[in-house]
Enzyme design. Structure first.
Site: not given
Lengths: 356, 356, 356, 356
Positions: D157-159, D162
């Protein structure tokens, strides 16, 4: 210029928005080697320091901003792009040309053929009037053959491109009355350049929409020049720019009076087909003009980041008017992408090289 | 309605953007007591639950959304605002009027005098054509005296207000050719209402600008009705809306052909003065119309949150056209503020009560 | 100051964002008469020329920016607001106080009690250290009684308000370990002031999010001063500001270690109730603090344009941490609204006068 | 998979934001031929009709959305990307794998190794638990060697990307206490997907900032799984997402307690160097991780449109904490770019192919 596989290129004024976009395009271009970027403000700094977003590009290694020096640049680059404020670009063009470089100027300095018109619209004498006859207006869809042999290309402004591409075929084919044209244009804020002015602060632009430069914006001069060429006589039109809170993108909505009155459904269908035919003839094979037929209308989000102009039109049976709408990215087809397209034409590269 | 100190008011459809803005204005209005708010979706919830931003307002205590019931509402409110989608509002107007309520409708349902025009533009039969003759078009700057005695007020749309306020004085005073009018309008996204549709998602609107509804948007019908009234004959104009990424605000840029040709500087100065005089006569004492003389042009950020329309104009000596620009907040002067202004007129309150 | 019906007020530095917001609030305030506004840049121009949006306000007539002159201002105003950059405000405070004016300073100049801390965080000597002992930190929810008798009020910064209001009750009631506090804050761009700098251009901020001033932003000094007061000992915390593309609004997300470990559901429910009780005790009667219980979390759009701070909290059974979130409008509760609230307290007006 | 020059690829669910971004990347990828795109909603329409912005791409000709059919897709594509909502993706993975396709899933369906954790965070039983042991977590910087031989890749996922990219080296090298990690994350609205919900309307998001999903967002589960792997023991951390009004981009700000206390300047310098060394060792040769040394901090505008993660860190001598900040484009490195990067690894293409 004779065709070759690759050219060395330089950008004078690479730290503004157009310059930054040129860097992006030229770093990824299969036929160019970006050998120099200049900026008085950032001289000595690397590209990665000034624009971290380019740091990971493999071809960015070692690129450092330098002071602009025409003689040096002309030695290291066959094509030099000028991404400078108007008035400043002209200073560099002459020595670059003398040193044998091909010059593609993104400013307004060489777009007008008439030094008198320049003075009328820019409020000072042209700094190098002797070059005006030499320059080619770099709109490949209209002046492709002249661009091929040019040494000085005046790349069109963002607003003019958004008006001229949709208007010229209709004017040329005598489908509309040129003097009837009203162009209502909306531009993103990057069109104002990277300038530290209160008017362009985030808080002043966000949640704000406003007309400006009405009724006689500078870009009107080159729009009228090119429409006059297409019409075969002098044309004056209406042009009204507005500032809208997006980074990029222009929408121009044009109102035109058809040459031939239409009232019946058959007359309307006939005129509609003639307009479609005019666009097909002009742009059917153009890689960067997208004529929308059917329901969709132009939307800046469909062209942002690309070199494409979107065009759609509607006839209004109630008023007898034709409405033509266009969308483009002011930093790509409205500036740097168009300049690269001209370079492709000039250098004999595939016209879409580095642009799709 | 005879003047009184205070009225009880209700809002049917208080959960859309116009309804929410009405809540804001009526909670702070010195002459109203907001006794009921309705919403099918939120019935049973308090105002604070649905709109936390009103929770701290001392007059918000105890306000709870209910199912709309005309009979009950008419008992508890002398003035009922309808902030509903077009077509739905008409269902409520009749029973409310029968129960003695004064109705201020923010939808398009009662703006047109002609059921035929309604059908042409809204694509279905009018649900209560017998009321069309009864309703008053609630633009106080134009129809103030009729509003005073009305029981059903059709509050104008946001686009029409932005076109009619600047255009009507010039048409009425025969300064421009009505059929020449081209209105190019830009609207913030709240104009589309609080509707869960893909087209209005943040990602679809942000960094996007787009025309839509061209050439025959529904609002055109009421614009033409009012311009025809001002002209004394049937008028058809051009109207082109565009969606821009701001929450609120409309800019309309109007292109008009003056009745009288001007070419010399003296003729231009004379026409300019006649336009100024026309606006001064029409709006010199209007509390919500701001005529910009001098350099400034309208900017939505100067009217957002207020009930003001800003107007400026320019004559173009080159093309012989007049360009008039207006700015307003589509949710205030374009919707809820205007409705409150009409209520003030209707109830004999100071016209600026609750609006400045 | 003894209670009176109305005071004359002046604003020094009325052309920045805080100054503009003060103008808005003071024009509508029932107990103030705005007699003077100053700006070096705009001296001689009317309020309507510089801020067209105020032109229609009936109390705006005749207001013209002047050069700031302490002696003159103190003659015409009992309360003078300083909306100036830090360092500049201090120059005006002394002569204004000497001439008998009450001073409410929105800058950072008089917020710190220690000239040494000032020098550590602002990198230069304090220009008027003798006034530091005289000033009162103008957070009415915490220092109301001191504000009542003050002559110099240092109105808190936007970030500090968003951290202190949610944190102080918990620190004071020994519910959390003060040194555990981590405040992650997000601010709209108006927090940077109306300054013509490249970093705050629309194109540089739109579609950009970025941390800055990490780990030692200037506002940290006043946050720590007030938390230390609440804790009864010196406290150092973590504070990380970020810039986000909105005009207005701050979200602060605080991470705190509860004094008492919780692991069972009962312990968690107990701690939760003690936190709720702490907030109720501190803010149950505060007109501008909104404690969100239940599902909603703070959202800047619910506080923008208002003087309200929204607070919500969550206990995390998995990590044993407490998360507290707050939202406020950096120009209202974070600046001008708070200053007006202090004025209301100081002058004996209803505390919500002009603010709801 | 054995290295080859080119593969045929298909996208199931190509009309959401991740799917659209995959189309963009795969159309320009030198080693892929996009043979099929599916969408239940748009089946039968061409790519150009649904996404006009791709109409001009020479490789887009003839692409038409179809109904998803695993058997047919597996015949025409060696690699199939699933860009579907979680829960739906799992239905397609099994038949695709059975028909011999390599599957790269952008949903959360195969990211967790534990069906129990899946149920805890997603509130329903896993639809295909037998595949959980087979899938590889597709973060090439961490799991490159496993990706090489995988047939089912669960793209992160994106989170999580990061948080994990900046945190894992420090955890692995025992420089920080894993359980101390607090990740405060900010995401653009495209992270919510192309869903017609009121919460994601332009007007609800613009000029709004808000936390959500606190304290137990679904993405926390995969973050903790991967941190636990890096730490060698079970780790629970704090993770707080916030919605910010940009189309694209994530900023994660991490707060960490170093394993070793530092107080002197020498200790701080030493720790700083060990952090730098840890990142250099982990990412010195990574093409998509940019470690910012010196003054710059991450900014989403420097990574948007690219597959790069920017990382910077600061030690705070006052609090003893380490702050690490990262930026990435949630649709590229946070979704589609990362999936393409995994495909490049899997297929033996240059890892940057189609991504720079």
């Amino acid at each position: 210029m004779k065709t070759r596989d690759s050219v060395k290129v330089a950008i004078i004024g690479a730290s503004g928005y157009s310059g930054e976009e040129l860097v992006r395009l030229l770093l990824s271009h299969p036929n160019t080697e970006l050998t120099a970027i200049t900026s008085r403000q950032y001289a000595g700094q690397t590209l990665a320091q000034v624009f971290p977003k380019f740091a990971h590009h493999p071809r960015a290694k070692g690129l450092r901003f330098s002071e602009p020096n025409s003689e040096v640049l002309a030695k290291h680059a066959q094509v030099v792009f000028l991404a400078l404020p108007h008035g400043v670009a002209a200073e560099f063009a002459m020595p670059l040309l003398q040193h044998g470089a091909l010059v593609i100027d993104l400013s307004a300095d060489f777009r007008l053929k008439s030094a008198e018109t320049y003075k009328e619209f820019y409020a000072h004498d042209h700094p190098a009037p002797e070059l005006l006859g030499k320059s080619v207006y770099g709109l490949p869809e209209i002046h492709r053959s002249e661009i091929k042999g040019a040494s000085l290309i005046a790349s069109p402004g963002c607003y003019p491109t958004s008006v001229l591409v949709p208007a010229i075929p209709l004017v040329r084919d005598r489908l509309v009355k040129p003097e009837s044209i009203i162009a209502n244009s909306l531009s993103g804020v990057s069109g104002a350049g990277r300038k530290a002015e209160l008017d362009y602060l985030f808080v002043e632009c966000n949640e704000s929409v406003r007309p400006y430069g009405i009724p006689k914006h500078r870009h009107l001069s080159e729009i009228e020049q090119e429409l006059s060429l297409a019409a075969g006589h002098t044309v004056q039109i209406q042009f009204s720019p507005h500032l809208i809170p997006v980074n990029r993108g222009i929408i121009s909505t044009l109102y035109l009076a058809p040459e031939k009155h239409f009232s019946t459904a058959a007359e309307m269908a006939d005129l509609n087909e003639r307009i479609a035919a005019s666009y097909r003839k002009a742009y059917g094979n153009e890689p960067f003009v997208r004529i929308l037929e059917g329901k969709p209308l132009p939307d800046t989000k469909n062209v942002n980041g690309t070199n494409v102009v979107e065009i759609a039109w509607r006839l209004d049976a109630r008023t007898g008017r034709l409405i033509v709408m266009s969308a483009l990215d002011n930093l790509v087809k409205g500036a740097s992408g168009q300049a690269v397209q001209s370079m492709n034409v000039l250098c004999g590269f595939p016209e879409t090289a580095g642009l799709i």
